[in-house]
Structures are given as structure tokens and as C-alpha cells.
Design a protein around this motif. Structure first.
Motif, PDB file in Angstrom:
ATOM      1  N   SER A 200       0.788  -1.230   0.000  1.00 49.12           N
ATOM      2  CA  SER A 200       0.000   0.000   0.000  1.00 49.12           C
ATOM      3  C   SER A 200       0.825   1.287   0.000  1.00 49.12           C
ATOM      4  O   SER A 200       1.958   1.318  -0.476  1.00 49.12           O
ATOM      5  CB  SER A 200      -0.940  -0.060   1.204  1.00 49.12           C
ATOM      6  OG  SER A 200      -1.841   1.010   1.200  1.00 49.12           O
ATOM      7  N   SER A 221       0.795  -4.477  -3.729  1.00 48.84           N
ATOM      8  CA  SER A 221      -0.656  -4.282  -3.899  1.00 48.84           C
ATOM      9  C   SER A 221      -1.171  -3.093  -3.100  1.00 48.84           C
ATOM     10  O   SER A 221      -0.486  -2.564  -2.230  1.00 48.84           O
ATOM     11  CB  SER A 221      -1.403  -5.546  -3.460  1.00 48.84           C
ATOM     12  OG  SER A 221      -1.175  -5.796  -2.091  1.00 48.84           O
ATOM     13  N   ALA A 222      -2.407  -2.694  -3.397  1.00 47.28           N
ATOM     14  CA  ALA A 222      -3.008  -1.524  -2.758  1.00 47.28           C
ATOM     15  C   ALA A 222      -3.413  -1.815  -1.320  1.00 47.28           C
ATOM     16  O   ALA A 222      -3.499  -0.921  -0.488  1.00 47.28           O
ATOM     17  CB  ALA A 222      -4.219  -1.054  -3.551  1.00 47.28           C
ATOM     18  N   ILE A 223      -3.700  -3.074  -1.051  1.00 47.20           N
ATOM     19  CA  ILE A 223      -4.095  -3.479   0.303  1.00 47.20           C
ATOM     20  C   ILE A 223      -3.639  -4.919   0.448  1.00 47.20           C
ATOM     21  O   ILE A 223      -3.537  -5.632  -0.549  1.00 47.20           O
ATOM     22  CB  ILE A 223      -5.629  -3.333   0.495  1.00 47.20           C
ATOM     23  CG1 ILE A 223      -6.081  -3.804   1.883  1.00 47.20           C
ATOM     24  CG2 ILE A 223      -6.405  -4.085  -0.576  1.00 47.20           C
ATOM     25  CD1 ILE A 223      -7.544  -3.525   2.186  1.00 47.20           C
ATOM     26  N   ALA A 228      -7.990  -7.261   2.111  1.00 46.15           N
ATOM     27  CA  ALA A 228      -8.987  -7.253   1.036  1.00 46.15           C
ATOM     28  C   ALA A 228     -10.042  -8.321   1.274  1.00 46.15           C
ATOM     29  O   ALA A 228     -11.241  -8.071   1.136  1.00 46.15           O
ATOM     30  CB  ALA A 228      -8.308  -7.478  -0.311  1.00 46.15           C
ATOM     31  N   ILE A 231     -12.477  -7.330   3.954  1.00 48.06           N
ATOM     32  CA  ILE A 231     -13.413  -6.279   3.565  1.00 48.06           C
ATOM     33  C   ILE A 231     -14.405  -6.792   2.510  1.00 48.06           C
ATOM     34  O   ILE A 231     -15.612  -6.601   2.616  1.00 48.06           O
ATOM     35  CB  ILE A 231     -12.664  -5.037   3.027  1.00 48.06           C
ATOM     36  CG1 ILE A 231     -11.829  -4.413   4.150  1.00 48.06           C
ATOM     37  CG2 ILE A 231     -13.651  -4.012   2.470  1.00 48.06           C
ATOM     38  CD1 ILE A 231     -10.913  -3.292   3.696  1.00 48.06           C
ATOM     39  N   LEU A 232     -13.881  -7.488   1.512  1.00 46.94           N
ATOM     40  CA  LEU A 232     -14.731  -7.923   0.398  1.00 46.94           C
ATOM     41  C   LEU A 232     -15.685  -9.037   0.786  1.00 46.94           C
ATOM     42  O   LEU A 232     -16.855  -9.031   0.427  1.00 46.94           O
ATOM     43  CB  LEU A 232     -13.863  -8.412  -0.759  1.00 46.94           C
ATOM     44  CG  LEU A 232     -13.183  -7.354  -1.600  1.00 46.94           C
ATOM     45  CD1 LEU A 232     -12.194  -8.013  -2.547  1.00 46.94           C
ATOM     46  CD2 LEU A 232     -14.204  -6.544  -2.383  1.00 46.94           C
ATOM     47  N   TRP A 233     -15.157 -10.027   1.504  1.00 47.08           N
ATOM     48  CA  TRP A 233     -15.963 -11.218   1.777  1.00 47.08           C
ATOM     49  C   TRP A 233     -16.166 -11.430   3.272  1.00 47.08           C
ATOM     50  O   TRP A 233     -16.618 -12.482   3.697  1.00 47.08           O
ATOM     51  CB  TRP A 233     -15.291 -12.439   1.147  1.00 47.08           C
ATOM     52  CG  TRP A 233     -15.038 -12.258  -0.329  1.00 47.08           C
ATOM     53  CD1 TRP A 233     -15.970 -11.882  -1.263  1.00 47.08           C
ATOM     54  CD2 TRP A 233     -13.812 -12.429  -1.043  1.00 47.08           C
ATOM     55  NE1 TRP A 233     -15.395 -11.815  -2.510  1.00 47.08           N
ATOM     56  CE2 TRP A 233     -14.068 -12.146  -2.409  1.00 47.08           C
ATOM     57  CE3 TRP A 233     -12.523 -12.804  -0.671  1.00 47.08           C
ATOM     58  CZ2 TRP A 233     -13.080 -12.218  -3.396  1.00 47.08           C
ATOM     59  CZ3 TRP A 233     -11.550 -12.879  -1.663  1.00 47.08           C
ATOM     60  CH2 TRP A 233     -11.826 -12.585  -3.007  1.00 47.08           C
ATOM     61  N   ALA A 245      -6.820 -12.830  -7.150  1.00 47.02           N
ATOM     62  CA  ALA A 245      -7.691 -11.865  -7.835  1.00 47.02           C
ATOM     63  C   ALA A 245      -7.026 -10.495  -7.976  1.00 47.02           C
ATOM     64  O   ALA A 245      -7.247  -9.793  -8.959  1.00 47.02           O
ATOM     65  CB  ALA A 245      -9.009 -11.733  -7.080  1.00 47.02           C
ATOM     66  N   MET A 246      -6.202 -10.128  -7.004  1.00 46.52           N
ATOM     67  CA  MET A 246      -5.681  -8.758  -6.985  1.00 46.52           C
ATOM     68  C   MET A 246      -4.464  -8.548  -7.871  1.00 46.52           C
ATOM     69  O   MET A 246      -4.008  -7.414  -8.014  1.00 46.52           O
ATOM     70  CB  MET A 246      -5.362  -8.326  -5.556  1.00 46.52           C
ATOM     71  CG  MET A 246      -6.632  -8.121  -4.740  1.00 46.52           C
ATOM     72  SD  MET A 246      -6.397  -7.032  -3.347  1.00 46.52           S
ATOM     73  CE  MET A 246      -4.974  -7.683  -2.616  1.00 46.52           C
TER      74      MET A 246
ATOM     75  N   PHE B  90     -11.713  -8.461 -12.078  1.00 44.55           N
ATOM     76  CA  PHE B  90     -11.869  -8.809 -10.666  1.00 44.55           C
ATOM     77  C   PHE B  90     -13.274  -9.371 -10.396  1.00 44.55           C
ATOM     78  O   PHE B  90     -14.261  -8.787 -10.836  1.00 44.55           O
ATOM     79  CB  PHE B  90     -11.638  -7.560  -9.813  1.00 44.55           C
ATOM     80  CG  PHE B  90     -11.368  -7.855  -8.365  1.00 44.55           C
ATOM     81  CD1 PHE B  90     -10.074  -8.004  -7.899  1.00 44.55           C
ATOM     82  CD2 PHE B  90     -12.422  -8.007  -7.470  1.00 44.55           C
ATOM     83  CE1 PHE B  90      -9.823  -8.284  -6.578  1.00 44.55           C
ATOM     84  CE2 PHE B  90     -12.171  -8.288  -6.139  1.00 44.55           C
ATOM     85  CZ  PHE B  90     -10.867  -8.429  -5.680  1.00 44.55           C
ATOM     86  N   MET B 169      -9.939  -1.397  -4.145  1.00 46.51           N
ATOM     87  CA  MET B 169      -9.308  -2.728  -4.096  1.00 46.51           C
ATOM     88  C   MET B 169      -9.413  -3.490  -5.405  1.00 46.51           C
ATOM     89  O   MET B 169      -8.508  -4.223  -5.789  1.00 46.51           O
ATOM     90  CB  MET B 169     -10.007  -3.567  -3.038  1.00 46.51           C
ATOM     91  CG  MET B 169      -9.522  -3.339  -1.663  1.00 46.51           C
ATOM     92  SD  MET B 169     -10.425  -4.430  -0.568  1.00 46.51           S
ATOM     93  CE  MET B 169     -12.018  -3.649  -0.509  1.00 46.51           C
ATOM     94  N   SER B 172      -6.631  -2.872  -7.536  1.00 50.13           N
ATOM     95  CA  SER B 172      -5.405  -2.985  -6.731  1.00 50.13           C
ATOM     96  C   SER B 172      -4.244  -2.061  -7.108  1.00 50.13           C
ATOM     97  O   SER B 172      -4.274  -0.872  -6.829  1.00 50.13           O
ATOM     98  CB  SER B 172      -4.942  -4.436  -6.718  1.00 50.13           C
ATOM     99  OG  SER B 172      -3.876  -4.582  -5.813  1.00 50.13           O
ATOM    100  N   ILE B 173      -3.223  -2.612  -7.765  1.00 51.52           N
ATOM    101  CA  ILE B 173      -1.997  -1.845  -7.988  1.00 51.52           C
ATOM    102  C   ILE B 173      -2.253  -0.623  -8.871  1.00 51.52           C
ATOM    103  O   ILE B 173      -1.613   0.414  -8.706  1.00 51.52           O
ATOM    104  CB  ILE B 173      -0.898  -2.761  -8.590  1.00 51.52           C
ATOM    105  CG1 ILE B 173       0.483  -2.120  -8.500  1.00 51.52           C
ATOM    106  CG2 ILE B 173      -1.195  -3.127 -10.044  1.00 51.52           C
ATOM    107  CD1 ILE B 173       1.067  -2.115  -7.117  1.00 51.52           C
ATOM    108  N   LEU B 176      -3.451   2.001  -6.558  1.00 52.29           N
ATOM    109  CA  LEU B 176      -2.349   2.517  -5.737  1.00 52.29           C
ATOM    110  C   LEU B 176      -1.521   3.527  -6.533  1.00 52.29           C
ATOM    111  O   LEU B 176      -1.147   4.586  -6.025  1.00 52.29           O
ATOM    112  CB  LEU B 176      -1.463   1.355  -5.274  1.00 52.29           C
ATOM    113  CG  LEU B 176      -0.346   1.730  -4.308  1.00 52.29           C
ATOM    114  CD1 LEU B 176      -0.905   2.095  -2.943  1.00 52.29           C
ATOM    115  CD2 LEU B 176       0.661   0.596  -4.152  1.00 52.29           C
TER     116      LEU B 176
END
Lengths: 326, 288
Positions: A200, A221-223, A228, A231-233, A245-246, B90, B169, B172-173, B176
Motif C-alpha cells: 500500500s 498491492s493496494a491493500i 482485502a 473487507i470484500l468477503w 484476484a488482486m 476482478f 481494491m 489494486s496496484i 495505488l
């Protein structure tokens, strides 16, 4: 080397070979045929297993507690490293290390996130998660590099910026944001190496480089996949699924044109052979640095700007898909 | 009427002891999420969605904010039709995008364009929490960056109203990297003398707080707005302590040196106009 869950079948095979060898030594019976057969199978398994690692398995390797840290690589790649401390504002955050060193004789500034080697070290270094003073220390060292025209090399390895009350009070957001903006404006070469986990904004705060390169099993990755998934599931145990997935692996990021190069790792991961890993990073750094040292200040700033300016995918509704305008 | 009727027991109507809950009629009345005060929707609208009892600043959609802030009829929108392409393929993202579009009547979490405030021409970008919790993916990052570039090119002041849960999310990248992209565009614009006023609105956290929102030449916020990097729950789990109620509010942030000013919604236009004016005065003779 401590084993990861997915490495279990491999280790079982290795143990069986060891058993057979000691049995043959002890009894004088000849098991050489069986041993040779098992060794061949072991090698095959090793080759296929490490060649086709899933994102979740790479995540385990990236987080391996014996994985080399920034300081390991700094000491192995550079000479004459002088560590420098503090942000001149509040404190010296040990989650970030930095200083000046020589790269093949050329003075450079090196900065990296620093995880601890053991529990005590990890507590002192907040497990490699910086407070604002860590990012401000990095910024101070980068400004110094810019002043003295030294290239900047950063090592990225953090779960993310430290999520604590004191970090918020001292402006965690502002510290990260300022690094992003200031890094965009430095007239010296900046090369960033993602060596472990790129988590992040805390990772990106050392990540605005002309070149971003990544170790084969590192992730970015962003998180965090764990975050993730929860939060998502509403289920943190589905982190492996989220990791897939990310698109967090070096291979994914090369395809998405976020990074310029994948640095291969020794079979089984960077922790299996620090010297070999340091050599391959050094070779890659040398190649990119050579290219960047050809550019003048303005070209370096423009080069970095365009690298980030073009990132993003979108389209105008009922029109063709577009990339960013130049 | 017979005599005995006069002496008969009086009959009382029964009144149910349990009173029906104070239902808020849909559309007509509104209940404040903070203090529970019920007020007429029309009154609330007139009050710019600020609770007349506790001063809670209700969340606004980007369109409401633009109507409230810019000179009437001055707004011309940029990149109206820009939308996400689900770049990482996604799971569930496409359906969620459609649902968010229908719910908010927006294409993504940022509405940008140019207009005027108090007669001063400006470029504005306004985030909307009602689209995907204001999260920033490729589209939001690109629209913010284009707004910055447009302000730079046209030599106009830039005002961004932020509200966001952070990076999206599902991209993702790429999400970011929008932090770096927007911040790099600001480096150019601000480095060239451009004026950028950042206004934090409730809530602004994560990747938006940690990029362009924190980089204003002036950082303003609405009262009570939640502003921070990490979420309260994550922090409480890390430090194993309850945080005070005012933690990460605009007032808390100002107290800790992160904001220039907390500005009530009814005063925002005036404050922005004053700030713009400070940068527009070209020739003045200071010796009388």
C-alpha cells in the motif's frame, strides 16, 4: 531453512532419501538405484513446483521470516555504507534505514524499509511499518541526494505504514503524500527494488522511481490480500483467493507495465542464497543506472512523470478503450 | 334515554399502550444520523444539509456540492462519460460498478470541470461518497490528474473536494499508482506557481488522504469530517486501546497541525472566494 506449508511434499521426499542413505550405510545393503530414482523425482518436483508458484505461495515466500532484508542487501551490494539517522523533526524511525554508500565506486543514497531479524528487533522496528518520521527521514535523505546529485536506490519491503494513533496524530497521510510529490520532482536517477512485500501507500512512499524492479517472488498491492478478503468477503481466511484476484505478483505487474523488470530468485526463494540474489540485483541495478546516468535532470523528471502518468485503464462510455493521454 | 343509562359505567376507548415508533416519513422528514433530531427535509436542504440541532454536516453527492459551491450556471463538466473497464477482471466488480452507477447516477467517484466561485474562474474536482464509497481507481485518478493538468494549462486555481475510503481494491496496484500519478501532476502544477486549495469532507481516508488531498497549498475541512490514513478499527486492534471520540475529526487534525482551517459549510463559498481573491490581486499601490 524453515519450510513453508507448500514445500512439505518436497521435504518429505528429501527426508526419505536421507533415511534410505543412512539405512544403506548402516546395513551395507545397496539402495543406490532407489536413491537415484528418488533424487530424480525430487529434482523434478522442485523444478515444477517452484516454476509454477501461485500468488498465495509467492506471498508466503515474500513474507518468509528468513527472507533477506534491506540491510542484508545494502551490505551485500554496496560498499562503504554509512548509515544516517533521523528526520530532524521528531525522531529516528528504525522501520526505515538509509544512508550513503558506493555502488561500484559511485556514491549513491540508499534507503529501505527494515523488518526486524527477531522479535526484539521487530518491536524496535515496528515490523518494518514506518511512522511519519520514517517517511520524513527518507525524504530528508532523498533531498540530500538531490542536492549532491547522487542517484537514489530504494528497497521496498513493508506490510504498510504503521496504523497507530501516534502515527495519525503526526500526519501519516501528509508524510506519505509529500514523499509522492517530492519524489516526482528530483533531478537524479531513482531506482526502486521491491524485495519482499510492497504494501500500500507505505510502500509507494519509497516507490516513485524512474525504474521499479521486483524480485520474482515479491508482491505489491493496494491493500494486503488479508485485508482485502476481510473487507470484500468478511473473511480474512480467504486471503489466498484475494491474492490471486488482486494481481500482486511480479509477473502480473510486469504485464500491467507497473514495473520494468523481474529479478529472478534462487530456486526456493531469495533466502536460499543471499549472495546469488544480491549479485542478480546488482547486475540489474547497474544496467538501469547506466541508462539513467545518460539523462540530464530535466529528462529524468520527465521520464519518471511519464512512467506514472500513463498508468490506469479506462474508457469513454460508448467509445474505444483508452490509455492515458500523453 | 332511560334513567339507568345515566348511571351506567362510562366506556373508555382503549388506547394502545405501546406508541408506534417515531417513523420518519420517507422524503418529508429527515433524522440526523448523529443526534437523532428530526427535521423537515426542506428545512434541511435550506440549511445545506447541516443539522440545525447539532451542526452535523451531512454527506453530499458531487452534484449537490457543485450546485452549492459554484456560481449558478457556471459549471462545465470534463470527461463526463469516463468509466472503468475492470482492468484486472476482478470477481464481481463489473456488477458492482453497474449497481453503483444506478444508485448514484454517476459514472465514477469524481466529477470534474471548470466554473466560477464568487466570479473567479476555477477548475474543480469533487468526489462523491455515494459512488463506491468514493474509492479511487483508474477513472478517479485520471480525472483528478486531467483536472490538475487543465488548471496548469489554463493557469487557473484548482479546488478539490475530497471524500473517499481510499484506493479501490478491485483495481489494486492500478489504484495505488493513481496516488503517485495525481501527486506527480501536482508537483508540476504547484512547482509552476499553481494555486491548489484542498477541502476535506466527511470521510477522507486511505489513499486519497495520503495523496492529493493532503497536498493543498491550503488544506481546509468541514466541521466534524473524519480525516485519516488508517481506519479506527485497525488502529484499535493495533494499539489495543479504545480511541477517543474526537479521534481523526477535522478539529483533531487541525489541533495536530494537519489543517489550515475548519470551515462551516455555510461559510465555504465566502472562504474560497476570499482565498481566491488573495491570489488574484495583480496591481496595487501599497504606498499611499
Amino acid at each position: 531453512m524453515s519450510e513453508l506449508p507448500f514445500e512439505k511434499p518436497l521435504n518429505e521426499l528429501r527426508n526419505k532419501i536421507k533415511e534410505l542413505k543412512s539405512l544403506s550405510d548402516g546395513t551395507g545393503l545397496d539402495f543406490s538405484e532407489e536413491i537415484a530414482r528418488l533424487e530424480e523425482r525430487c529434482k523434478e518436483l522442485e523444478d515444477t513446483m517452484y516454476r509454477e508458484l501461485t500468488a498465495a505461495q509467492k506471498m508466503q515466500l515474500a513474507r518468509h521470516h528468513q527472507r533477506p532484508t534491506s540491510l542484508d542487501f545494502i551490505n551485500a551490494i554496496f560498499t562503504d555504507f554509512i548509515e544516517l539517522h533521523g528526520d530532524r523533526l521528531f525522531a529516528d524511525d528504525l522501520a526505515i534505514v538509509g544512508g550513503i554508500a558506493k555502488f561500484n565506486g559511485l556514491p549513491v543514497t540508499v534507503i529501505g524499509h527494515q523488518r526486524g531479524k527477531d522479535t526484539r528487533d521487530n518491536i524496535a522496528r515496528f515490523f518494518g511499518s514506518p511512522h511519519p518520521e520514517g517517511f520524513r527521514k527518507a525524504l530528508r535523505l532523498m533531498q540530500q541526494a538531490n542536492k549532491f546529485k547522487r542517484p537514489i536506490i530504494t528497497f521496498i519491503d513493508t506490510k504498510g505504514a504503521y496504523p497507530g494513533d501516534t502515527a495519525e496524530e503526526r500526519g501519516q497521510s501528509e508524510a506519505i503524500a509529500r514523499n509522492l510529490r517530492e519524489m516526482a520532482g528530483f533531478g537524479v536517477p531513482i531506482i526502486c527494488v521491491v524485495i519482499g512485500e510492497g504494501g500500500s501507500g507505505g510502500a509507494l512512499a519509497l516507490g516513485v522511481g524512474n525504474r521499479v524492479i521486483m524480485l520474482e517472488n515479491a508482491i505489491y498491492s493496494a491493500i494486503s490480500p488479508n485485508g482485502a478478503a476481510s473487507i470484500l468477503w468478511k473473511d480474512a481466511s480467504r486471503a489466498d483467493e484475494a491474492a490471486e484476484a488482486m494481481k500482486i505478483t511480479a509477473k502480473d505487474l510486469l504485464q500491467l507495465e507497473i514495473i520494468e523488470e523481474i529479478v529472478p530468485e534462487p530456486q526456493g526463494g531469495a533466502h536460499r542464497n543471499l549472495e546469488e540474489q544480491a549479485e542478480s540485483i546488482k547486475a540489474s541495478l547497474g544496467k538501469h543506472l547506466d541508462e539513467l546516468l545518460e539523462m540530464n535532470e530535466n529528462d529524468l523528471i520527465e521520464d519518471r512523470y511519464h512512467k506514472f502518468r500513463k498508468i490506469g485503464q479506462y474508457r469513454m462510455a460508448e467509445a474505444e478503450a483508452g490509455q492515458a493521454i500523453e | 334515554m332511560q334513567i339507568k343509562d345515566l348511571f351506567s359505567k362510562k366506556k373508555y376507548a382503549t388506547i394502545p399502550t405501546e406508541r408506534p415508533k417515531r417513523e420518519v416519513p420517507e422524503g418529508l422528514m429527515n433524522k440526523c444520523p448523529k443526534c437523532g433530531n428530526i427535521q423537515y427535509s426542506k428545512e434541511l436542504e435550506k440549511n445545506l444539509k447541516v443539522c440545525s440541532s447539532c451542526g452535523y454536516h451531512g454527506r453530499l453527492s458531487a452534484r449537490e456540492r457543485i450546485a452549492m459551491t459554484l456560481d449558478e450556471g457556471s459549471f462545465v463538466e470534463y470527461d463526463e462519460t469516463m468509466e472503468s473497464v475492470d482492468p484486472l477482471n476482478f470477481p464481481g466488480y463489473k456488477a458492482k460498478l453497474e449497481q453503483q452507477k444506478a444508485k448514484s447516477n454517476l459514472m465514477d467517484s469524481v466529477v470534474s470541470g471548470e466554473g466560477a466561485i464568487g466570479g473567479f474562474p476555477v477548475v474543480v474536482a469533487v468526489m462523491s461518497f455515494d459512488f463506491f464509497t468514493g474509492s479511487m481507481g483508474s477513472v478517479a485518478g485520471e480525472k483528478i490528474t486531467r483536472a490538475i493538468e487543465s488548471a496548469h494549462l489554463k493557469k487557473l486555481p484548482l479546488i478539490i473536494f475530497s471524500t473517499s475510503s481510499g484506493a479501490r481494491m478491485q483495481e489494486s496496484i492500478l489504484s495505488l499508482m493513481q496516488m503517485a500519478k495525481t501527486s506527480a501532476a501536482l508537483a508540476k502544477f504547484q512547482g509552476d506557481g499553481g494555486l491548489y486549495i484542498s477541502v476535506f469532507t466527511d470521510p477522507t481516508t486511505g489513499g486519497v488522504s495520503a495523496s492529493f488531498a493532503s497536498l493543498g497549498d491550503y488544506n481546509l475541512a468541514e466541521p466534524g469530517a473524519l480525516i485519516g490514513f488508517a481506519g479506527r478499527i485497525v488502529i484499535e486492534q493495533t494499539i489495543r486501546q479504545k480511541l477517543p471520540d474526537n479521534f481523526q475529526t477535522a478539529e483533531f487534525n487541525m489541533q495536530h497541525g494537519q489543517l489550515d482551517k475548519v470551515v462551516h459549510r455555510k461559510d465555504m463559498r465566502t472562504m474560497l472566494t476570499k482565498l481566491l481573491d488573495m491570489h488574484m490581486v495583480k496591481e496595487v499601490s501599497v504606498s499611499e
